[in-house]
Write a protein that holds these residues in place. Structure first.
Motif, short mmCIF file in Angstrom:
data_model
loop_
_atom_site.label_atom_id
_atom_site.label_comp_id
_atom_site.label_asym_id
_atom_site.label_seq_id
_atom_site.Cartn_x
_atom_site.Cartn_y
_atom_site.Cartn_z
N LEU A 170 -14.42 4.86 3.75
CA LEU A 170 -13.11 3.80 3.56
C LEU A 170 -12.86 3.57 2.03
O LEU A 170 -11.76 3.35 1.70
CB LEU A 170 -13.44 2.58 4.27
CG LEU A 170 -12.37 1.59 4.42
CD1 LEU A 170 -11.42 2.00 5.64
CD2 LEU A 170 -12.60 0.36 4.64
N GLN A 186 -10.60 6.62 11.72
CA GLN A 186 -9.60 6.77 12.86
C GLN A 186 -9.73 5.53 13.82
O GLN A 186 -8.54 4.86 14.29
CB GLN A 186 -9.59 8.23 13.38
CG GLN A 186 -8.29 8.10 14.55
CD GLN A 186 -7.22 8.45 13.89
OE1 GLN A 186 -7.00 8.22 12.83
NE2 GLN A 186 -6.16 8.82 14.65
N TYR A 188 -11.05 2.79 13.36
CA TYR A 188 -10.80 1.31 12.61
C TYR A 188 -9.30 1.08 12.61
O TYR A 188 -8.72 0.05 12.94
CB TYR A 188 -11.44 1.51 11.15
CG TYR A 188 -11.23 0.21 10.39
CD1 TYR A 188 -11.75 -1.00 10.53
CD2 TYR A 188 -10.12 0.23 9.46
CE1 TYR A 188 -11.57 -1.95 9.96
CE2 TYR A 188 -9.86 -1.03 8.72
CZ TYR A 188 -10.72 -2.19 8.84
OH TYR A 188 -10.39 -3.14 8.09
N ASP A 189 -8.55 2.33 12.19
CA ASP A 189 -7.12 2.06 12.24
C ASP A 189 -6.51 2.02 13.62
O ASP A 189 -5.47 1.07 13.98
CB ASP A 189 -6.62 3.56 11.71
CG ASP A 189 -6.49 3.53 10.17
OD1 ASP A 189 -6.86 2.77 9.79
OD2 ASP A 189 -6.27 4.77 9.72
N HIS A 190 -7.06 2.64 14.57
CA HIS A 190 -6.76 2.35 16.36
C HIS A 190 -6.88 0.80 16.54
O HIS A 190 -5.80 0.20 16.98
CB HIS A 190 -7.25 3.04 17.03
CG HIS A 190 -6.81 4.49 17.16
ND1 HIS A 190 -5.45 4.92 17.19
CD2 HIS A 190 -7.52 5.56 17.32
CE1 HIS A 190 -5.51 6.25 17.40
NE2 HIS A 190 -6.64 6.76 17.36
N VAL A 191 -7.70 0.21 16.15
CA VAL A 191 -7.98 -1.31 16.34
C VAL A 191 -7.32 -2.00 15.65
O VAL A 191 -6.67 -3.20 16.35
CB VAL A 191 -9.90 -1.42 15.91
CG1 VAL A 191 -9.91 -3.10 16.54
CG2 VAL A 191 -10.54 -0.59 17.05
N GLU A 192 -6.89 -1.86 14.39
CA GLU A 192 -6.03 -2.72 13.27
C GLU A 192 -4.84 -2.62 14.02
O GLU A 192 -4.06 -3.69 13.97
CB GLU A 192 -6.24 -2.08 12.03
CG GLU A 192 -7.31 -2.41 11.34
CD GLU A 192 -7.36 -3.32 10.32
OE1 GLU A 192 -6.70 -3.53 9.45
OE2 GLU A 192 -8.12 -4.36 10.76
N ALA A 193 -4.34 -1.50 14.41
CA ALA A 193 -2.82 -1.47 15.19
C ALA A 193 -2.77 -1.82 16.62
O ALA A 193 -1.78 -1.69 17.28
CB ALA A 193 -2.38 -0.03 15.00
N MET A 194 -4.02 -2.29 17.08
CA MET A 194 -4.07 -2.58 18.43
C MET A 194 -3.84 -1.63 19.55
O MET A 194 -3.29 -1.98 20.55
CB MET A 194 -3.22 -3.88 18.78
CG MET A 194 -3.65 -5.26 18.20
SD MET A 194 -2.53 -6.32 17.95
CE MET A 194 -1.77 -5.89 16.50
N LYS B 141 0.59 2.02 9.02
CA LYS B 141 0.18 1.60 10.55
C LYS B 141 -0.10 0.22 10.95
O LYS B 141 0.16 -0.38 12.05
CB LYS B 141 -1.17 2.58 11.00
CG LYS B 141 -1.18 2.77 12.31
CD LYS B 141 -2.07 3.94 12.72
CE LYS B 141 -2.45 4.04 13.98
NZ LYS B 141 -3.41 4.69 14.58
N HIS B 142 -0.80 -0.70 10.03
CA HIS B 142 -1.03 -1.87 10.27
C HIS B 142 -0.80 -2.85 9.11
O HIS B 142 -1.09 -4.20 9.22
CB HIS B 142 -2.49 -2.04 10.82
CG HIS B 142 -3.54 -1.34 10.18
ND1 HIS B 142 -3.83 -1.87 8.98
CD2 HIS B 142 -4.23 -0.17 10.29
CE1 HIS B 142 -4.90 -0.96 8.59
NE2 HIS B 142 -4.95 -0.12 9.23
#
Lengths: 227, 260
Positions: A170, A186, A188-194, B141-142
């Motif tokens: 990271l 990836q 982490y990004d999915h979780v951040e973007a819900m 993305k976020h």
């Protein structure tokens, strides 16, 4: 239901395995001589070198990531070196992740190898010597085969630990698709973007992978087997 | 045996003291979760606020707006939530996680920033220059600032041309740090960060036209768990006051029109 993994997820999975494979090979090449030396030496430096090798177990990944980012930057010693060699700067590149992961996973390869080498009876090597085997010959035909369980453990842990890396990547990766965006990032990004469904698929995949790897290790390499 | 049990007893007492010993504090305490672009401005505002409330404690945590929003949904112990995109606060309000209205507090700006290059006269079209090998933005993305950077690059017709050079920070502060360490030559980051004492002496910046992207309208809420918390209410009022607004505008934020 849509397909479980998006193209970006698959690319992250492929990248992660590629990274772990390259790092494992390098670590076996670099770690074996270090482990051999640590196992056999009576030098004063055994303690300090062993401690340096073990540092990544204790240090937070943020420390390693921060120092690597600075050291590999244009003003850092590693950055100066890579620029002088004409390779450019390492942060945000696959090569940079390899360098970071080699540091990060080093103890997980060196320590099992060292234990395995230490368990080889001195007599086995002495016998090889009386049969006029050269030091190299003795190492490859006596020591390495005897250390096979340790070699397997070292490879599996080095590989698995690199797959499980997050903090260092990271901090020096820059999250670039196909080059530095590994599975942990990836997720982490999915979780951040819900995007919890996507995060679940990848996370569950990681759990299954980790379990299978450890299961294989314990089945192929039962610890009680020795003697 | 006796020695071991005595040691175990001491260990337990030690752990107990560690856990319990820290709770003694006279005043109240609130925790604020805020977007990273507020790092410097909000720290100053908290200092001002604390002068008027010396017995109380205000704790600030900075991170990406999306992460905090998800954490509040899961019951995170935050009393106020400042998001870099007002939509994040509105969503929490709609889902019943807010104890206040959504308060707009600022409109942010994005800038081109570099410690080495003279960005004073640069615009987004100059990013194709081959000497610029890496460009850092927050993750679109976020992170709201990353989203706006992406919109601006697309509106300027530059996205395809520079996409291969982009590196993504977890939030706008990490994007700034990629540039500060010299690993990226230019960043598209928050104005409020580059005018901070920390970064101001380290380079130059150029504002990105705000017609190229959706406004970075920011809003905060008092969370449901802080309903009835007087200190949280007081901080919310303080944000609308002259002192706090002066700090915000010094950090380059546009302020919501005065409501009388």
């Amino acid at each position: 239901m849509e397909s479980a993994f998006s193209a970006a997820d698959l690319s992250a999975i492929w990248l992660t395995f590629k990274l772990a494979a390259v790092v494992t090979v390098i670590l076996l090449l670099v770690g074996t001589p270090i482990a051999w030396w640590l196992a056999r030496t009576r030098s004063f430096w055994k303690g300090p070198v062993g401690a340096v090798v073990a540092l990544p177990i204790v240090l937070p990944p943020t420390v390693i990531g921060f120092y690597l980012l600075v050291a590999m930057g244009p003003n850092g010693p590693l950055g100066q070196l890579t620029q002088a060699l004409g390779v450019g700067l390492l942060p945000f590149t696959f090569a940079g992740l390899v360098v970071g992961s080699v540091f990060y996973s080093l103890p997980f390869v060196v320590q099992p190898l060292q234990n395995a080498f230490e368990a080889i009876p001195e007599r086995a090597l002495e016998t090889a010597a009386t049969l006029r085997a050269s030091a190299w010959d003795a190492f490859f035909s006596v020591a390495l085969p005897l250390a096979r369980p340790g070699l397997l453990t070292a490879s599996v842990l080095g590989f698995a630990h690199t797959v499980g890396e997050f903090g260092v990547v990271l901090m020096i990766g820059g999250n670039i698709p196909d080059r530095t965006r590994v599975v942990s990032v990836q997720i982490y990004d999915h979780v951040e973007a819900m995007e919890y469904a996507a995060a679940h698929w990848l996370s569950a995949g990681m759990v299954v992978f980790a379990f299978l790897v450890l299961l294989a290790l314990y089945t192929l390499n039962p610890t009680g087997k020795r003697k | 045996m006796c020695l071991i049990s005595r040691f175990a007893a001491r260990l337990l007492i030690f752990v107990y003291l560690l856990v319990v010993g820290q709770t003694a504090h006279a005043g109240e305490k609130i925790t604020i979760a805020a977007a990273t672009d507020l790092k410097f401005a909000l720290d100053e505002i908290v200092v001002l606020f604390s002068k008027a409330h010396p017995a109380d404690r205000v704790e600030t945590i900075y991170g990406s707006s999306g992460k905090f929003q998800a954490q509040i949904r899961q019951g995170a112990p935050f009393d106020l939530y400042f998001s870099a995109d007002i939509a994040y606060s509105r969503a929490l309000k709609d889902e019943g996680f807010a104890a206040s209205e959504v308060q707009p507090y600022a409109v942010g700006r994005i800038v081109l920033w570099s410690p080495k290059l003279d960005t004073g006269k640069m615009s987004l079209t100059d990013l194709v220059d081959p000497s610029i090998r890496k460009i850092a933005i927050a993750n679109p993305k976020h992170a709201p600032y990353g989203k706006r950077a992406e919109e601006a690059l697309k509106a300027a017709g530059m996205w395809e041309k520079v996409e291969a050079k982009l590196v993504y920070g977890e939030n706008v502060a990490q994007a700034a740090q990629f540039v500060q360490s010299g690993n990226a030559q230019v960043g598209i980051i928050a104005l409020s960060l580059v005018v901070s004492p920390e970064l101001a002496r380290q380079g130059s910046y150029a504002l990105v036209l705000d017609t190229l992207h959706q406004p970075l309208e920011q809003g905060f809420i008092v969370t449901k768990r802080a309903a009835g918390n007087m200190l949280a209410q007081a901080f919310a009022r303080f944000m609308a006051g002259q002192e706090a607004r002066a700090v915000m505008s010094r950090y380059g934020f546009l302020l919501p029109a005065e409501v009388k």
